[in-house]
Design an enzyme around this catalytic site. Structure first.
Site, PDB file in Angstrom:
ATOM      1  N   LYS A 102       0.854  -1.178   0.000  1.00  0.00           N
ATOM      2  CA  LYS A 102       0.000   0.000   0.000  1.00  0.00           C
ATOM      3  C   LYS A 102       0.896   1.235   0.000  1.00  0.00           C
ATOM      4  CE  LYS A 102      -3.747   1.700   2.838  1.00  0.00           C
ATOM      5  NZ  LYS A 102      -4.285   1.635   4.188  1.00  0.00           N
ATOM      6  N   HIS A 104      -0.192   4.546   0.105  1.00  0.00           N
ATOM      7  CA  HIS A 104      -0.687   5.683   0.877  1.00  0.00           C
ATOM      8  C   HIS A 104      -0.954   5.263   2.329  1.00  0.00           C
ATOM      9  CE1 HIS A 104      -4.087   3.362  -0.561  1.00  0.00           C
ATOM     10  NE2 HIS A 104      -4.734   3.800   0.496  1.00  0.00           N
TER      11      HIS A 104
END
Ligand code: OMP
Length: 218
Positions: A102, A104
């Site tokens: 991921k 963000h």
């Protein structure tokens, strides 16, 4: 047969997590049985399974201080085991990975308690060739954890290349990484279990033929 093994096989059959038939595995082998841990799909079923994991671990005296559930199927399994430990009076940290990194928010591949400096117990569903487990071993090492052991629900006790060696994939992982690999139940246990009731005689014959083709040394 030890209590948790029978209890687990009964629970797995009841939940339809353990089925007999014809199933193509990740390895391409066509198996007369399949274990789908995703069918432990209710709170009560997972609580029962968590208790079986805890009993198997206790029977083997494993020592660790964090539970790690590899994505995806290991995640509810490690959680169920963590809840069972809490119920028995031990509060253990838990961690998981995600399959896609991921970019963000908190970022990264790992969720939950930090692995650095921990003795990690990997909690997973099944070992056939050991591929999934090797991925988890690499992830934990990269995050600074030390793998203290592996617990799985079912060890299918299959040799990766039966023409070369009849050592099972779980035994190979245990030897290569000097780690205890504990299963709640094994194919041998399933054979003993199906041998106790005439209801399973056809399935048992197929299991025996499959073991003769792909199984580790008896
Ligand atoms: P290995 O990575 O070969 O050890 O196989 C383990 C994986 O195979 C599991 O995580 C499942 O994705 C899948 N599997 C089962 O879930 N249940 C089985 O009974 C057999 C397999 C399999 O494909 O071998």
């Amino acid at each position: 047969m030890t209590d948790h093994r029978t209890r687990f096989l009964q629970l797995a059959l009841k939940a339809n997590a353990l089925r007999f038939g014809e199933f193509t595995l990740k390895s391409g082998r066509v198996s007369p049985y399949f274990f789908n841990a995703g069918r432990f799909d209710s709170g009560a079923a997972l609580a029962g399974l968590g208790a079986c994991y805890a009993d198997a671990i206790q029977a083997h005296g494993l020592d660790f201080d964090l539970l790690f559930g590899p994505a995806y199927k290991g995640i509810p399994l490690a959680t169920a085991l963590g809840c069972e430990y809490a119920r028995r009076g031990r509060d253990l940290p838990l961690a998981f990975n995600r399959k896609e990194a991921k970019a963000h928010g908190e970022g990264g591949m790992l969720i939950g308690a930090p692995l650095a400096g921990r003795r990690v117990l990997i909690v997973d569903d099944v070992i056939t060739a050991g591929t999934a487990i090797r991925e988890a071993l690499a992830l934990i090492g990269e995050a600074g954890g030390t793998v203290a052991g592996i617990v799985i629900a079912l060890d299918r006790q299959e040799a990766v290349d039966p023409a070369q060696s009849r050592r099972s994939a779980a035994e190979t992982v245990a030897i290569e990484h000097s780690l205890p690999v504990v299963a709640i139940a094994t194919l041998d246990d399933l054979l003993a279990f199906t041998g106790e009731s005439a209801e399973f005689s056809t399935q048992r014959e197929r299991l025996l033929a499959y073991r003769a083709a792909y199984g580790r040394d008896a």
